[in-house]
Design a protein around this motif. Structure first.
Motif, mmCIF file in Angstrom:
data_model
loop_
_atom_site.group_PDB
_atom_site.id
_atom_site.type_symbol
_atom_site.label_atom_id
_atom_site.label_comp_id
_atom_site.label_asym_id
_atom_site.label_seq_id
_atom_site.Cartn_x
_atom_site.Cartn_y
_atom_site.Cartn_z
ATOM 1 N N ALA A 86 0.837 -1.200 0.000
ATOM 2 C CA ALA A 86 0.000 0.000 0.000
ATOM 3 C C ALA A 86 0.872 1.250 0.000
ATOM 4 O O ALA A 86 1.990 1.243 0.517
ATOM 5 N N ASP A 87 0.348 2.318 -0.598
ATOM 6 C CA ASP A 87 1.027 3.613 -0.567
ATOM 7 C C ASP A 87 0.587 4.429 0.644
ATOM 8 O O ASP A 87 1.296 5.321 1.092
ATOM 9 N N GLY A 88 -0.595 4.134 1.140
ATOM 10 C CA GLY A 88 -1.126 4.868 2.276
ATOM 11 C C GLY A 88 -2.131 4.036 3.040
ATOM 12 O O GLY A 88 -2.536 2.961 2.596
ATOM 13 N N VAL A 89 -2.518 4.568 4.201
ATOM 14 C CA VAL A 89 -3.533 3.905 5.017
ATOM 15 C C VAL A 89 -4.422 4.983 5.619
ATOM 16 O O VAL A 89 -3.949 6.030 6.039
ATOM 17 N N ILE A 90 -5.710 4.700 5.618
ATOM 18 C CA ILE A 90 -6.673 5.600 6.246
ATOM 19 C C ILE A 90 -7.160 4.903 7.519
ATOM 20 O O ILE A 90 -7.808 3.851 7.449
ATOM 21 N N ILE A 91 -6.785 5.472 8.666
ATOM 22 C CA ILE A 91 -7.227 4.926 9.950
ATOM 23 C C ILE A 91 -8.677 5.366 10.148
ATOM 24 O O ILE A 91 -8.976 6.555 10.195
ATOM 25 N N LEU A 92 -9.582 4.411 10.243
ATOM 26 C CA LEU A 92 -11.010 4.710 10.291
ATOM 27 C C LEU A 92 -11.541 4.897 11.706
ATOM 28 O O LEU A 92 -12.630 5.432 11.894
ATOM 29 N N GLY A 93 -10.818 4.432 12.683
ATOM 30 C CA GLY A 93 -11.286 4.550 14.062
ATOM 31 C C GLY A 93 -11.424 3.189 14.697
ATOM 32 O O GLY A 93 -10.776 2.229 14.284
ATOM 33 N N PHE A 94 -12.283 3.106 15.702
ATOM 34 C CA PHE A 94 -12.418 1.893 16.496
ATOM 35 C C PHE A 94 -13.794 1.274 16.358
ATOM 36 O O PHE A 94 -14.772 1.952 16.094
ATOM 37 N N GLU A 95 -13.812 -0.026 16.576
ATOM 38 C CA GLU A 95 -15.065 -0.774 16.600
ATOM 39 C C GLU A 95 -14.971 -1.712 17.789
ATOM 40 O O GLU A 95 -13.902 -2.239 18.097
ATOM 41 N N TYR A 96 -16.069 -1.903 18.466
ATOM 42 C CA TYR A 96 -16.100 -2.815 19.604
ATOM 43 C C TYR A 96 -16.819 -4.088 19.200
ATOM 44 O O TYR A 96 -17.776 -4.054 18.459
ATOM 45 N N GLY A 97 -16.315 -5.204 19.688
ATOM 46 C CA GLY A 97 -16.955 -6.462 19.347
ATOM 47 C C GLY A 97 -16.079 -7.627 19.728
ATOM 48 O O GLY A 97 -15.330 -7.573 20.690
ATOM 49 N N GLY A 98 -16.115 -8.662 18.939
ATOM 50 C CA GLY A 98 -15.353 -9.862 19.245
ATOM 51 C C GLY A 98 -16.113 -10.743 20.203
ATOM 52 O O GLY A 98 -17.331 -10.723 20.259
ATOM 53 N N THR A 99 -15.381 -11.483 21.010
ATOM 54 C CA THR A 99 -16.023 -12.394 21.952
ATOM 55 C C THR A 99 -16.576 -11.658 23.156
ATOM 56 O O THR A 99 -17.400 -12.172 23.875
ATOM 57 N N LYS A 100 -16.090 -10.425 23.375
ATOM 58 C CA LYS A 100 -16.593 -9.591 24.460
ATOM 59 C C LYS A 100 -16.973 -8.247 23.858
ATOM 60 O O LYS A 100 -16.297 -7.742 22.976
ATOM 61 N N GLU A 101 -18.033 -7.669 24.363
ATOM 62 C CA GLU A 101 -18.456 -6.377 23.832
ATOM 63 C C GLU A 101 -17.447 -5.277 24.124
ATOM 64 O O GLU A 101 -17.493 -4.218 23.518
ATOM 65 N N THR A 102 -16.531 -5.522 25.046
ATOM 66 C CA THR A 102 -15.553 -4.496 25.406
ATOM 67 C C THR A 102 -14.265 -4.607 24.594
ATOM 68 O O THR A 102 -13.383 -3.770 24.737
ATOM 69 N N GLU A 103 -14.128 -5.626 23.743
ATOM 70 C CA GLU A 103 -12.921 -5.738 22.924
ATOM 71 C C GLU A 103 -12.929 -4.649 21.868
ATOM 72 O O GLU A 103 -13.938 -4.432 21.196
ATOM 73 N N GLN A 104 -11.795 -3.984 21.730
ATOM 74 C CA GLN A 104 -11.684 -2.851 20.824
ATOM 75 C C GLN A 104 -10.784 -3.227 19.649
ATOM 76 O O GLN A 104 -9.720 -3.814 19.835
ATOM 77 N N TYR A 105 -11.218 -2.870 18.439
ATOM 78 C CA TYR A 105 -10.451 -3.128 17.228
ATOM 79 C C TYR A 105 -10.232 -1.825 16.483
ATOM 80 O O TYR A 105 -11.153 -1.028 16.342
ATOM 81 N N GLN A 106 -9.007 -1.602 16.015
ATOM 82 C CA GLN A 106 -8.717 -0.447 15.178
ATOM 83 C C GLN A 106 -8.915 -0.882 13.732
ATOM 84 O O GLN A 106 -8.401 -1.911 13.307
ATOM 85 N N LYS A 107 -9.693 -0.098 12.980
ATOM 86 C CA LYS A 107 -10.012 -0.424 11.580
ATOM 87 C C LYS A 107 -9.301 0.541 10.654
ATOM 88 O O LYS A 107 -9.073 1.700 11.010
ATOM 89 N N ALA A 108 -8.986 0.075 9.443
ATOM 90 C CA ALA A 108 -8.284 0.919 8.486
ATOM 91 C C ALA A 108 -8.522 0.424 7.062
ATOM 92 O O ALA A 108 -8.976 -0.706 6.855
ATOM 93 N N GLN A 109 -8.198 1.294 6.106
ATOM 94 C CA GLN A 109 -8.243 0.952 4.689
ATOM 95 C C GLN A 109 -6.847 1.145 4.109
ATOM 96 O O GLN A 109 -6.244 2.212 4.301
ATOM 97 N N ALA A 110 -6.357 0.145 3.404
ATOM 98 C CA ALA A 110 -5.089 0.263 2.677
ATOM 99 C C ALA A 110 -5.401 0.884 1.326
ATOM 100 O O ALA A 110 -6.375 0.495 0.678
ATOM 101 N N ILE A 111 -4.588 1.860 0.906
ATOM 102 C CA ILE A 111 -4.853 2.529 -0.371
ATOM 103 C C ILE A 111 -3.623 2.492 -1.262
ATOM 104 O O ILE A 111 -2.483 2.398 -0.809
ATOM 105 N N LYS A 112 -3.874 2.568 -2.563
ATOM 106 C CA LYS A 112 -2.838 2.635 -3.596
ATOM 107 C C LYS A 112 -3.120 3.865 -4.438
ATOM 108 O O LYS A 112 -4.252 4.054 -4.888
ATOM 109 N N TYR A 113 -2.119 4.721 -4.608
ATOM 110 C CA TYR A 113 -2.304 5.919 -5.421
ATOM 111 C C TYR A 113 -2.440 5.531 -6.884
ATOM 112 O O TYR A 113 -1.749 4.639 -7.371
ATOM 113 N N THR A 114 -3.322 6.211 -7.598
ATOM 114 C CA THR A 114 -3.540 5.901 -9.015
ATOM 115 C C THR A 114 -2.945 6.949 -9.945
ATOM 116 O O THR A 114 -2.966 6.776 -11.151
ATOM 117 N N GLU A 115 -2.441 8.036 -9.399
ATOM 118 C CA GLU A 115 -1.845 9.105 -10.232
ATOM 119 C C GLU A 115 -0.409 8.792 -10.561
ATOM 120 O O GLU A 115 0.319 8.228 -9.834
#
Length: 115
Positions: A86-115
Motif C-alpha cells: 500500500a502507498d497509504g492507510v486511512i485509519i477509520l477509528g475503532f469498533e467494539y466487538g469480538g467475543t466480548k463487547e468491550t474488545e476494541q479493534y482499530q479499523k483501516a483501509q489500505a490505499i494505492k495511489y492511481t496518479e
C-alpha cells in the motif's frame, strides 16, 4: 547438581512468557489485494485528507490491548500496509466487538495511489 525453582516463581515466569507469546502472535487481519512491498506508507485519519487520486486495495483490523495499545495497533497496521504494497492507510477509528463487547479493534483501509 540439581536446581529447583519454587513453584510460585515458576508459575509466574511461565505466565509472563505465555502472555508475551500470545501478544507476539497477534496479527493484523487483512483482506484485499497485494502488491510489491513498499517502504513508505502515508497515514491519514480521514478520506478527505488524501489529496492524491487513490483506490482502496484492502481492509484491515487489529485488536487493541494493553498499555499504549492504540499506538501499537496503528504501527502493526502500517507495517502490514508496507507488506501488502500500500502507498497509504486511512485509519477509520475503532469498533467494539469480538467475543466480548468491550474488545476494541482499530479499523483501516489500505490505499494505492492511481496518479
Amino acid at each position: 547438581m540439581k536446581i529447583t525453582i519454587p513453584l510460585p516463581k515458576l508459575m509466574s515466569t511461565l505466565l509472563i512468557a505465555a502472555t508475551f507469546s500470545f501478544h507476539a502472535c497477534m496479527t493484523v487481519s487483512y483482506v484485499g489485494d497485494r502488491y510489491q512491498p513498499t517502504q513508505q506508507v502515508d497515514v491519514y485519519y480521514a478520506e478527505k485528507d488524501v489529496k492524491a487520486q487513490y483506490r482502496v486495495i484492502g481492509h484491515l483490523a487489529e485488536k487493541v490491548s494493553g498499555l499504549k495499545g492504540e499506538e501499537r495497533a496503528k504501527q502493526r497496521i502500517v507495517a502490514k500496509c508496507r507488506e501488502v504494497g500500500a502507498d497509504g492507510v486511512i485509519i477509520l477509528g475503532f469498533e467494539y466487538g469480538g467475543t466480548k463487547e468491550t474488545e476494541q479493534y482499530q479499523k483501516a483501509q489500505a490505499i494505492k495511489y492511481t496518479e
